[in-house]
Design a protein around this motif. Sequence first.
Motif, mmCIF file in Angstrom:
data_model
loop_
_atom_site.group_PDB
_atom_site.id
_atom_site.type_symbol
_atom_site.label_atom_id
_atom_site.label_comp_id
_atom_site.label_asym_id
_atom_site.label_seq_id
_atom_site.Cartn_x
_atom_site.Cartn_y
_atom_site.Cartn_z
ATOM 1 N N ALA A 258 0.832 -1.212 0.000
ATOM 2 C CA ALA A 258 0.000 0.000 0.000
ATOM 3 C C ALA A 258 0.862 1.254 0.000
ATOM 4 O O ALA A 258 0.562 2.224 -0.718
ATOM 5 N N LEU A 259 1.935 1.264 0.779
ATOM 6 C CA LEU A 259 2.828 2.416 0.827
ATOM 7 C C LEU A 259 3.525 2.621 -0.516
ATOM 8 O O LEU A 259 3.665 3.752 -1.002
ATOM 9 N N SER A 260 3.942 1.530 -1.123
ATOM 10 C CA SER A 260 4.574 1.598 -2.436
ATOM 11 C C SER A 260 3.616 2.211 -3.459
ATOM 12 O O SER A 260 3.991 3.094 -4.242
ATOM 13 N N GLU A 261 2.372 1.754 -3.455
ATOM 14 C CA GLU A 261 1.373 2.270 -4.394
ATOM 15 C C GLU A 261 1.010 3.721 -4.087
ATOM 16 O O GLU A 261 0.796 4.521 -5.001
ATOM 17 N N PHE A 262 0.963 4.081 -2.806
ATOM 18 C CA PHE A 262 0.711 5.470 -2.411
ATOM 19 C C PHE A 262 1.818 6.380 -2.948
ATOM 20 O O PHE A 262 1.546 7.446 -3.502
ATOM 21 N N ASN A 263 3.063 5.946 -2.797
ATOM 22 C CA ASN A 263 4.186 6.753 -3.283
ATOM 23 C C ASN A 263 4.195 6.861 -4.799
ATOM 24 O O ASN A 263 4.555 7.903 -5.354
ATOM 25 N N ALA A 264 3.790 5.809 -5.487
ATOM 26 C CA ALA A 264 3.690 5.873 -6.947
ATOM 27 C C ALA A 264 2.634 6.896 -7.363
ATOM 28 O O ALA A 264 2.854 7.691 -8.285
ATOM 29 N N LYS A 265 1.507 6.897 -6.673
ATOM 30 C CA LYS A 265 0.452 7.881 -6.966
ATOM 31 C C LYS A 265 0.938 9.295 -6.665
ATOM 32 O O LYS A 265 0.593 10.242 -7.379
ATOM 33 N N ALA A 266 1.743 9.439 -5.620
ATOM 34 C CA ALA A 266 2.311 10.755 -5.290
ATOM 35 C C ALA A 266 3.218 11.250 -6.420
ATOM 36 O O ALA A 266 3.224 12.444 -6.739
ATOM 37 N N MET A 267 3.966 10.335 -7.037
ATOM 38 C CA MET A 267 4.815 10.713 -8.170
ATOM 39 C C MET A 267 3.968 11.214 -9.331
ATOM 40 O O MET A 267 4.311 12.187 -9.997
ATOM 41 N N LYS A 268 2.835 10.581 -9.569
ATOM 42 C CA LYS A 268 1.940 11.012 -10.644
ATOM 43 C C LYS A 268 1.361 12.387 -10.335
ATOM 44 O O LYS A 268 1.312 13.261 -11.197
ATOM 45 N N ILE A 269 0.930 12.592 -9.101
ATOM 46 C CA ILE A 269 0.386 13.899 -8.700
ATOM 47 C C ILE A 269 1.448 14.975 -8.867
ATOM 48 O O ILE A 269 1.170 16.059 -9.391
ATOM 49 N N LEU A 270 2.666 14.683 -8.449
ATOM 50 C CA LEU A 270 3.773 15.631 -8.601
ATOM 51 C C LEU A 270 3.974 15.995 -10.061
ATOM 52 O O LEU A 270 4.076 17.168 -10.419
ATOM 53 N N ARG A 271 4.014 14.992 -10.929
ATOM 54 C CA ARG A 271 4.186 15.246 -12.362
ATOM 55 C C ARG A 271 2.994 16.000 -12.937
ATOM 56 O O ARG A 271 3.151 16.941 -13.709
ATOM 57 N N ASP A 272 1.778 15.627 -12.544
ATOM 58 C CA ASP A 272 0.577 16.285 -13.069
ATOM 59 C C ASP A 272 0.527 17.762 -12.702
ATOM 60 O O ASP A 272 0.077 18.584 -13.486
ATOM 61 N N HIS A 273 0.992 18.095 -11.512
ATOM 62 C CA HIS A 273 0.946 19.490 -11.056
ATOM 63 C C HIS A 273 2.170 20.298 -11.454
ATOM 64 O O HIS A 273 2.097 21.519 -11.542
ATOM 65 N N SER A 274 3.282 19.623 -11.700
ATOM 66 C CA SER A 274 4.519 20.337 -12.012
ATOM 67 C C SER A 274 4.893 20.274 -13.485
ATOM 68 O O SER A 274 5.819 20.943 -13.908
#
Length: 172
Positions: A129-145
């Motif tokens: 779950a933590l691994s998948e959460f961090n992967a989603k965080a990478m997507k959010i970072l890319r989507d916003h930046s």
Amino acid sequence: RSSDLFPSHDRHEYSHIICGHLGEVEVIKLKSNGSDELYVYNHELEYEADYCAVKNVEHDKEFFQKISHGAFSVLIYLHFAEEVLLLLKLKEPSISNTHPKALDRIIRLHRNIGNSSPFNSSDIDEMIALSEFNAKAMKILRDHSGDETFLAYGSCFMSNYVNKLKVDRFDM
């Protein structure tokens, strides 16, 4: 100990030899990717090598714990990388086509080790779950930046994100 020289990944590859996989390679699929041909091997051989890499040192409890932790760490990282590549719609490395998904390998290895596993099922679920959460965080970072997020110099540089070569400050 000489066995300290073999980290988890090397033990996995060495286990292919111990298990006799080099003589029994069974091609189960042939994929054509443009002009390239890709042979996909029986995934059971990968699961067996994962298990053999840790099982063969089970008699040494301390070393078994280290090797098991290493094996799960590598597989959790691979799961994270697979999730990032999927979420960001990036090109998968060729190993993704020839090996089982890391998540399947984590689940199978944990089941095969059984009560000897250094982790219980809730630990494994939490790491996934933590691994998948961090992967989603990478997507959010890319989507916003924007796309420049992974093109910056430094330890975050993702070389397969673009086709041109980038030189990192550590390469100078």
